[in-house]
Write an enzyme that holds these catalytic residues in place. Structure first.
Site, PDB file in Angstrom:
ATOM      1  N   HIS A   1      -6.163   3.173   0.111  1.00  0.00           N
ATOM      2  CA  HIS A   1      -6.036   3.480   1.542  1.00  0.00           C
ATOM      3  C   HIS A   1      -6.867   4.738   1.733  1.00  0.00           C
ATOM      4  O   HIS A   1      -6.584   5.760   1.093  1.00  0.00           O
ATOM      5  CB  HIS A   1      -4.557   3.716   1.899  1.00  0.00           C
ATOM      6  CG  HIS A   1      -4.271   3.983   3.350  1.00  0.00           C
ATOM      7  ND1 HIS A   1      -3.317   3.277   4.072  1.00  0.00           N
ATOM      8  CD2 HIS A   1      -4.789   4.878   4.215  1.00  0.00           C
ATOM      9  CE1 HIS A   1      -3.273   3.738   5.312  1.00  0.00           C
ATOM     10  NE2 HIS A   1      -4.156   4.724   5.427  1.00  0.00           N
TER      11      HIS A   1
ATOM     12  N   HIS B   1      -4.871   1.149   8.279  1.00  0.00           N
ATOM     13  CA  HIS B   1      -5.217   0.892   6.876  1.00  0.00           C
ATOM     14  C   HIS B   1      -6.693   0.550   6.759  1.00  0.00           C
ATOM     15  O   HIS B   1      -7.128  -0.509   7.208  1.00  0.00           O
ATOM     16  CB  HIS B   1      -4.380  -0.247   6.286  1.00  0.00           C
ATOM     17  CG  HIS B   1      -4.703  -0.494   4.842  1.00  0.00           C
ATOM     18  ND1 HIS B   1      -4.069   0.170   3.815  1.00  0.00           N
ATOM     19  CD2 HIS B   1      -5.637  -1.278   4.258  1.00  0.00           C
ATOM     20  CE1 HIS B   1      -4.591  -0.213   2.661  1.00  0.00           C
ATOM     21  NE2 HIS B   1      -5.546  -1.100   2.895  1.00  0.00           N
TER      22      HIS B   1
ATOM     23  N   ASN C   1     -12.612   9.693  -2.874  1.00  0.00           N
ATOM     24  CA  ASN C   1     -13.013   8.885  -4.017  1.00  0.00           C
ATOM     25  C   ASN C   1     -13.127   7.430  -3.572  1.00  0.00           C
ATOM     26  O   ASN C   1     -12.320   6.958  -2.763  1.00  0.00           O
ATOM     27  CB  ASN C   1     -11.976   9.016  -5.137  1.00  0.00           C
ATOM     28  CG  ASN C   1     -11.907  10.424  -5.694  1.00  0.00           C
ATOM     29  OD1 ASN C   1     -12.929  11.102  -5.805  1.00  0.00           O
ATOM     30  ND2 ASN C   1     -10.718  10.873  -6.030  1.00  0.00           N
TER      31      ASN C   1
ATOM     32  N   HIS D   1      -8.431   8.066   2.077  1.00  0.00           N
ATOM     33  CA  HIS D   1      -7.804   9.390   2.148  1.00  0.00           C
ATOM     34  C   HIS D   1      -8.821  10.442   1.757  1.00  0.00           C
ATOM     35  O   HIS D   1      -9.692  10.206   0.915  1.00  0.00           O
ATOM     36  CB  HIS D   1      -6.568   9.472   1.246  1.00  0.00           C
ATOM     37  CG  HIS D   1      -6.804   9.064  -0.174  1.00  0.00           C
ATOM     38  ND1 HIS D   1      -6.910   7.749  -0.562  1.00  0.00           N
ATOM     39  CD2 HIS D   1      -6.960   9.805  -1.310  1.00  0.00           C
ATOM     40  CE1 HIS D   1      -7.111   7.688  -1.867  1.00  0.00           C
ATOM     41  NE2 HIS D   1      -7.160   8.921  -2.348  1.00  0.00           N
TER      42      HIS D   1
ATOM     43  N   CYS E   1       0.863  -1.190   0.000  1.00  0.00           N
ATOM     44  CA  CYS E   1       0.000   0.000   0.000  1.00  0.00           C
ATOM     45  C   CYS E   1       0.894   1.233   0.000  1.00  0.00           C
ATOM     46  O   CYS E   1       1.724   1.408   0.901  1.00  0.00           O
ATOM     47  CB  CYS E   1      -0.916   0.001   1.222  1.00  0.00           C
ATOM     48  SG  CYS E   1      -1.784   1.563   1.467  1.00  0.00           S
TER      49      CYS E   1
ATOM     50  N   CYS F   1       0.573   3.334   3.189  1.00  0.00           N
ATOM     51  CA  CYS F   1       1.221   2.672   4.332  1.00  0.00           C
ATOM     52  C   CYS F   1       2.733   2.838   4.228  1.00  0.00           C
ATOM     53  O   CYS F   1       3.410   3.059   5.240  1.00  0.00           O
ATOM     54  CB  CYS F   1       0.826   1.201   4.412  1.00  0.00           C
ATOM     55  SG  CYS F   1      -0.873   0.933   4.994  1.00  0.00           S
TER      56      CYS F   1
HETATM   57  P1  AMP Z   1      -7.293   9.082  -5.478  1.00  0.00           P
HETATM   58  O1  AMP Z   1      -7.224   9.170  -6.966  1.00  0.00           O
HETATM   59  O2  AMP Z   1      -8.507   9.690  -4.863  1.00  0.00           O
HETATM   60  O3  AMP Z   1      -7.047   7.666  -4.989  1.00  0.00           O
HETATM   61  O4  AMP Z   1      -6.116   9.978  -4.937  1.00  0.00           O
HETATM   62  C1  AMP Z   1      -4.799   9.545  -4.837  1.00  0.00           C
HETATM   63  C2  AMP Z   1      -3.954  10.774  -4.778  1.00  0.00           C
HETATM   64  O5  AMP Z   1      -2.666  10.390  -4.324  1.00  0.00           O
HETATM   65  C3  AMP Z   1      -3.766  11.487  -6.119  1.00  0.00           C
HETATM   66  O6  AMP Z   1      -4.268  12.816  -6.013  1.00  0.00           O
HETATM   67  C4  AMP Z   1      -2.252  11.443  -6.338  1.00  0.00           C
HETATM   68  O7  AMP Z   1      -1.754  12.613  -6.931  1.00  0.00           O
HETATM   69  C5  AMP Z   1      -1.726  11.262  -4.936  1.00  0.00           C
HETATM   70  N1  AMP Z   1      -0.434  10.623  -4.822  1.00  0.00           N
HETATM   71  C6  AMP Z   1      -0.011   9.505  -5.466  1.00  0.00           C
HETATM   72  N2  AMP Z   1       1.230   9.191  -5.076  1.00  0.00           N
HETATM   73  C7  AMP Z   1       1.599  10.130  -4.162  1.00  0.00           C
HETATM   74  C8  AMP Z   1       2.781  10.367  -3.401  1.00  0.00           C
HETATM   75  N3  AMP Z   1       3.848   9.555  -3.466  1.00  0.00           N
HETATM   76  N4  AMP Z   1       2.803  11.431  -2.568  1.00  0.00           N
HETATM   77  C9  AMP Z   1       1.755  12.265  -2.486  1.00  0.00           C
HETATM   78  N5  AMP Z   1       0.602  12.091  -3.176  1.00  0.00           N
HETATM   79  C10 AMP Z   1       0.535  11.052  -4.004  1.00  0.00           C
END
Ligand code: AMP
Length: 112
Positions: A96, A45, A85, A98, A3, A6
């Site tokens: 995970h 998680h 989402n 968010h 993950c 994580c």
């Molecule tokens: P979602 O599409 O709602 O699952 O959002 C996932 C979010 O995680 C997206 O807005 C990505 O830009 C963000 N994301 C992916 N990898 C990273 C990372 N390493 N650090 C910070 N944000 C990230």
């Protein structure tokens, strides 16, 4: 379990920390969609909002207790948007739970 968030919590992948407490971690989105774009996650998680139950809802409450502090810290006095989402149709890319906290400009009325 593999993950991304994580791994960020473990420090294996770097992040720009905005806030942390016992249950919650917040960091800058790597691909910001607004001048302020912070991701707020429970340290536990939980795969998505669809997996919230009486067993883990306290961790989700902790996230929502942290969000006003994070918004204040980020200068979002004029308002902001909180989005989560869920699944394929919701375009969830990281499994995970968010919450996207978006602000720093007038946001669109459009939600989809
Ligand atoms: P979602 O599409 O709602 O699952 O959002 C996932 C979010 O995680 C997206 O807005 C990505 O830009 C963000 N994301 C992916 N990898 C990273 C990372 N390493 N650090 C910070 N944000 C990230």
């Amino acid at each position: 379990m593999d993950c991304l968030f994580c791994s960020i919590l473990e420090g294996a992948i770097p992040s720009q920390k905005v806030y942390e407490d016992e249950n919650v971690y917040a960091f800058r989105d790597i691909n910001p969609q607004a001048p302020v774009h912070v991701l707020v996650i429970p340290k536990e998680h939980i795969p998505s909002a669809d997996a919230v139950s009486a067993v883990n809802s306290g961790k989700v409450a902790a996230v929502f207790e942290a969000i006003p502090k994070i918004a204040k810290e980020c200068g979002l006095e004029q308002g902001y948007r909180v989005i989560t989402n869920v699944g394929e149709h919701g375009c969830q890319s990281v499994k995970h739970l968010h919450f996207h906290v978006l602000g720093g400009k007038q946001l669109s009325e459009k939600m989809d």
